[in-house]
Design a protein around this motif. Structure first.
Motif, PDB file in Angstrom:
ATOM      1  N   PHE A   1      -9.697  25.386 -10.327  1.00  0.00           N
ATOM      2  CA  PHE A   1      -8.728  26.454 -10.093  1.00  0.00           C
ATOM      3  C   PHE A   1      -7.510  26.337 -10.996  1.00  0.00           C
TER       4      PHE A   1
ATOM      5  N   ASP B   1      -5.949  26.794  -5.677  1.00  0.00           N
ATOM      6  CA  ASP B   1      -5.429  28.106  -5.311  1.00  0.00           C
ATOM      7  C   ASP B   1      -5.678  28.364  -3.831  1.00  0.00           C
TER       8      ASP B   1
ATOM      9  N   PHE C   1      -5.040  30.741  -2.026  1.00  0.00           N
ATOM     10  CA  PHE C   1      -5.442  32.097  -1.692  1.00  0.00           C
ATOM     11  C   PHE C   1      -6.913  32.389  -1.986  1.00  0.00           C
ATOM     12  N   ASN C   2      -7.571  31.553  -2.792  1.00  0.00           N
ATOM     13  CA  ASN C   2      -8.954  31.818  -3.168  1.00  0.00           C
ATOM     14  C   ASN C   2      -9.893  30.636  -2.978  1.00  0.00           C
TER      15      ASN C   2
ATOM     16  N   THR D   1      -1.227  28.067  -8.811  1.00  0.00           N
ATOM     17  CA  THR D   1      -0.495  28.780  -7.775  1.00  0.00           C
ATOM     18  C   THR D   1       0.786  28.037  -7.437  1.00  0.00           C
TER      19      THR D   1
ATOM     20  N   GLY E   1      -3.163  40.614  -1.664  1.00  0.00           N
ATOM     21  CA  GLY E   1      -3.633  40.584  -3.039  1.00  0.00           C
ATOM     22  C   GLY E   1      -2.532  40.337  -4.036  1.00  0.00           C
TER      23      GLY E   1
END
Length: 661
Positions: free
Chosen positions: A641, A573, A575-576, A121, A47
């Motif tokens: 994003f 991103d 991560f997402n 990111t 996270g």
């Protein structure tokens, strides 16, 4: 603000490899650092919790001002002690500070270039831990790449168009990086389709290291007849009259297909240099800033390294390359290494081009097949062991790190028998040695590797050839191919590479997708859930993992003060983004040593010019990138994003309206 001497610069350093005693045993400290960072990474980093280390409050002097500041970003440092930041500062090619936008602003001066990440990111530059870039660069502009192409119909269309452009004596070439499973049609091309598409233009299409198709014109150009013998390690398919059909199957060695490919006309030395530059740019487009080049068949030193050596000498590198020397002559490997030891020393080069050891083949007989569908031909006992022992002893005497290709447990076990014997006479612990691929290693074999201080470098071969592995070895074996969970539990240093650009594609995002999902490009979920990684840990294998393998963990792999300013601002991103769209992520801006080497979209005007290829017919003009789903689709993904935000002391918030780039 005075920088600390050495190590991690402005941020207080706690890396063991930067301690005063590091020089006494750098390898041991490096290994412990690897384990410490790996353990720290499990503490809530997914996270991106935590914050960067604070900066000193004094007003910086002129000498301490940043040359470049990247701000307004979601910076993923991969530094376990400070995993997230909003900005970073660069000077002299290195990162000098990482922190909040407010803290980094203090290092801004009149001449500082400010790059606004737009809330996107930002990650450390990707480090491909095992690829064949140098060889691939020589022919990149001359190949019709099928990497990522979604249908066989589209693939054949590309070949058809290229056949009409290609002048004699050149061939249409599709040399690996694709799998039949990626196609909507779920099948290979047929010789009839290839002949219809290419006509009188010679053509070779290679599928991994499994098989290759030559069209009729190609068979004629090579002069093959019913009297042509099979090549070493392979077989030529023949019709009822004994004439070659054009299909070549690799049976026991990838050398069979390589020997055919080596007969195809080459580009000129000047064009090979330009081709290599274009291949570097393609890697930069994907956010790759470093690679470990594992040599390759037909890649002789120093002759086939002339193009990359020229670029390094001229300061035209946009990619850091640590290269190893791959034995070229089966049965004469010791002669190869004896000759090369007189030409190059370990570490010779610079931060952009450096010799880092030997492999991935130090002895041909010690390796195994590169195709999961093929049986492993076990070499006779005794001869392989004797020859491998002699080679390893010579390599250890030189102080060279080494790596050996081993896919299956049977071959790895025999290799380790030799390594253990050599270790009793000449300890291996001071060398960063290891095994590559390792899809089918058993727990006891992993324990032996750990006991000897070895490492493992895996590749995403299962993402392209997993269906073949499943058919031959079954679902239970496929679920542990490779046994990522056990490797990590044992604390064995682990990296991941692409093995591009024949056995797999050069695109590392395919590998990241595989590490996270366990899926092949055909959509088959093969890897067991226990072996899947979260996105942060997967990214570590493509950054810090490779840095450890090449002995550069103190210089790259994370975004922290004292390390190279190698980074990428991503198009989406990672991560997402929806998990199956990981494959579509690329870079919008890539920096190597603090310099922009690639820019797209809002950063297009920062992108340095790339000399165009000189011949109009070269395929790179039309098919010079990993396949994209479509420009509009990619732009929509990036926009979804890319809402400008920044990390400030108070948390997330809307970006400022400054006019930074």
């Amino acid at each position: 603000m005075a920088a600390a001497s050495g190590g991690c610069g402005l941020i207080a350093c706690s890396h063991l490899s930067c301690s005063p005693g590091a020089t006494r045993n750098a390898v041991d400290f490096g290994r412990r650092d690897f384990l410490i960072d790996a353990l720290a990474a499990t503490a809530g980093l997914t996270g991106l919790g935590g914050c960067a280390a604070p900066l000193m409050s004094e007003t910086p002097s002129v000498q301490e001002r940043a040359e470049v500041i990247v701000t307004n970003g979601r910076i993923v440092t991969l530094n376990p002690r400070a995993p997230a930041a909003g900005a970073l500062a660069i000077r002299g090619g290195n990162i000098v500070a990482v922190g909040s936008a407010t803290e980094i602003e203090r290092l801004r001066g009149p001449g500082t270039q400010v790059i606004d990440a737009g809330g996107r990111t930002v990650i450390p530059g990707l480090n491909d831990g095992h690829t064949h870039f140098i060889r691939g660069g020589l022919t990149y502009t001359n190949e019709v790449r099928w990497d990522g192409v979604p249908s066989l119909a589209e693939a054949l269309r590309r070949v058809r168009e290229q056949a009409q452009r290609t002048p004699s004596p050149h061939w249409v070439q599709v040399i690996g990086g694709w799998t039949w499973a990626q196609f909507q049609e779920q099948r290979y091309p047929t010789l009839e389709e290839i002949n219809a598409a290419t006509g009188d233009t010679p053509c070779m299409i290679m599928h991994l290291y499994d098989r290759a198709w030559l069209n009729r014109s190609g068979v004629r150009a090579l002069g093959w007849t019913k009297d042509t013998p099979n090549m070493f390690g392979g077989a030529i398919e023949r019709d009822a009259s004994g004439n070659p059909t054009g299909l070549v199957m690799s049976t026991t060695s990838l050398a069979s297909l390589v020997s055919v490919w080596l007969r195809i006309p080459r580009l000129s030395p000047e064009d090979q240099i330009l081709s290599t530059r274009h291949f570097m740019r393609e890697h930069n487009r994907l956010g790759v800033t470093s690679v470990i080049d594992a040599g390759g068949g037909g890649q002789n030193y120093p002759d086939n390294y002339a193009a990359i050596a020229k670029l390094a000498a001229d300061g035209q590198m946009t990619l850091r390359i640590g290269y190893s020397l791959f034995a070229q002559s089966p049965g004469k490997e010791l002669e190869n290494y004896t000759a090369w030891a007189k030409l190059v020393k370990l570490g010779q080069g610079n931060d952009y081009y450096r010799m880092i050891g030997t492999g991935e083949y130090i002895l041909y007989a010690a390796g195994d097949v590169a195709n999961f569908a093929k049986d492993y031909p076990v070499p006779p006992a005794g001869v392989m062991e004797k020859n491998l022992s002699a080679v390893v002893k010579f390599i250890v005497e030189q102080g060279w790190p080494f790596r050996q290709h081993t896919t299956f447990d049977a071959s790895a076990s025999r290799v380790l028998d030799v390594f253990e014997q050599v270790n009793r006479e000449m300890p291996l612990k001071n060398l960063r040695w290891g095994l590559d691929h390792c899809e089918a290693l058993h727990p006891k074999t992993l324990e032996r590797i750990a006991a000897l201080g070895g490492s493992i470098d895996i590749q995403n071969r299962m993402s392209l050839d997993g269906e073949a592995f499943l058919k031959k070895y079954g679902a239970q074996a496929a679920a542990d191919a490779p046994p990522v969970a056990r490797i990590r539990e044992m604390g064995i240093p682990l990296a991941c590479g692409t093995d591009g650009n024949r056995a797999t594609s050069y695109n590392p995002w395919i590998g990241l997708h595989w590490l996270v999902t366990g899926k092949t490009l055909g959509g088959a979920k093969l890897q067991g859930d226990r072996n899947l990684l979260d996105r942060t840990e997967a990214l570590r294998l493509y950054t810090t993992g490779g840095a450890w393998i090449s002995g550069e963990e103190g210089r790259k792999g994370t975004l922290e003060a004292g390390k190279f300013a190698d980074l990428a601002i991503l198009s989406a991103d990672y991560f997402n983004v929806p998990v199956d769209r990981i494959k579509d992520v690329e870079s919008l801006l890539t920096l190597v040593g603090g310099k922009v080497v690639y820019g797209a979209g809002p950063y297009s005007r920062l992108s340095p010019p790339l000399p165009p290829v000189s011949q109009d017919w070269l395929p790179v003009r039309e098919y010079g990138e990993y396949y994209k789903r479509g420009l509009e689709d990619a732009q929509n993904l990036a926009r979804s994003f890319a809402r400008p935000q920044l990390i400030a002391d108070g948390g997330w918030g809307e970006a400022c309206g400054c006019g930074a780039i």
